[in-house]
Write a protein that holds these residues in place. Structure first.
Motif, short mmCIF file in Angstrom:
data_model
loop_
_atom_site.label_atom_id
_atom_site.label_comp_id
_atom_site.label_asym_id
_atom_site.label_seq_id
_atom_site.Cartn_x
_atom_site.Cartn_y
_atom_site.Cartn_z
N ASP A 16 0.87 -1.18 0.00
CA ASP A 16 0.00 0.00 0.00
C ASP A 16 0.90 1.23 0.00
OD1 ASP A 16 -2.15 -1.75 0.31
OD2 ASP A 16 -2.19 -1.49 2.49
N ILE A 19 -2.85 5.90 0.79
CA ILE A 19 -4.19 5.61 1.30
C ILE A 19 -4.85 6.94 1.63
CG2 ILE A 19 -5.56 4.49 3.11
CD1 ILE A 19 -3.30 2.42 3.37
N ASP A 20 -5.97 7.21 0.98
CA ASP A 20 -6.74 8.42 1.22
C ASP A 20 -5.88 9.68 1.17
OD1 ASP A 20 -9.13 9.76 1.60
OD2 ASP A 20 -9.07 9.61 3.77
N TYR A 55 -6.30 5.44 -3.40
CA TYR A 55 -5.52 4.26 -3.06
C TYR A 55 -4.53 3.98 -4.18
CZ TYR A 55 -4.28 -0.55 -1.95
OH TYR A 55 -3.58 -1.69 -1.65
#
Length: 71
Positions: A16, A19-20, A55
């Motif tokens: 990841d 994220i946001d 994302y």
């Protein structure tokens, strides 16, 4: 599947990266990539800023996924 004499491909580990709208710097480092690479990949998808990303993720094989947040 190996018990049937067939080998299965090992699943790729995804990291990841955003994220946001928030960069995950440790995951970026673990993935073997840097911010210049990430910005380049986002630009290829028409995304200008990390803050626009809902994302984003990559794996070590070069696969990349990103989606823009709601405008």
């Amino acid at each position: 599947m190996e018990d049937l004499g067939q080998k299965t491909a090992q699943a790729s580990l995804w990291y990841d990266l955003v994220i946001d709208g928030h960069l995950m710097p440790e995951n970026l480092k673990k993935s073997g990539r840097n911010q210049d690479w990430l910005k380049s990949r986002l630009s290829q998808q028409g995304i200008g800023q990390i803050s626009e990303v809902f994302y984003a993720a990559c794996d070590r094989q070069g696969n990349f996924f990103a989606t823009r947040g709601k405008e």
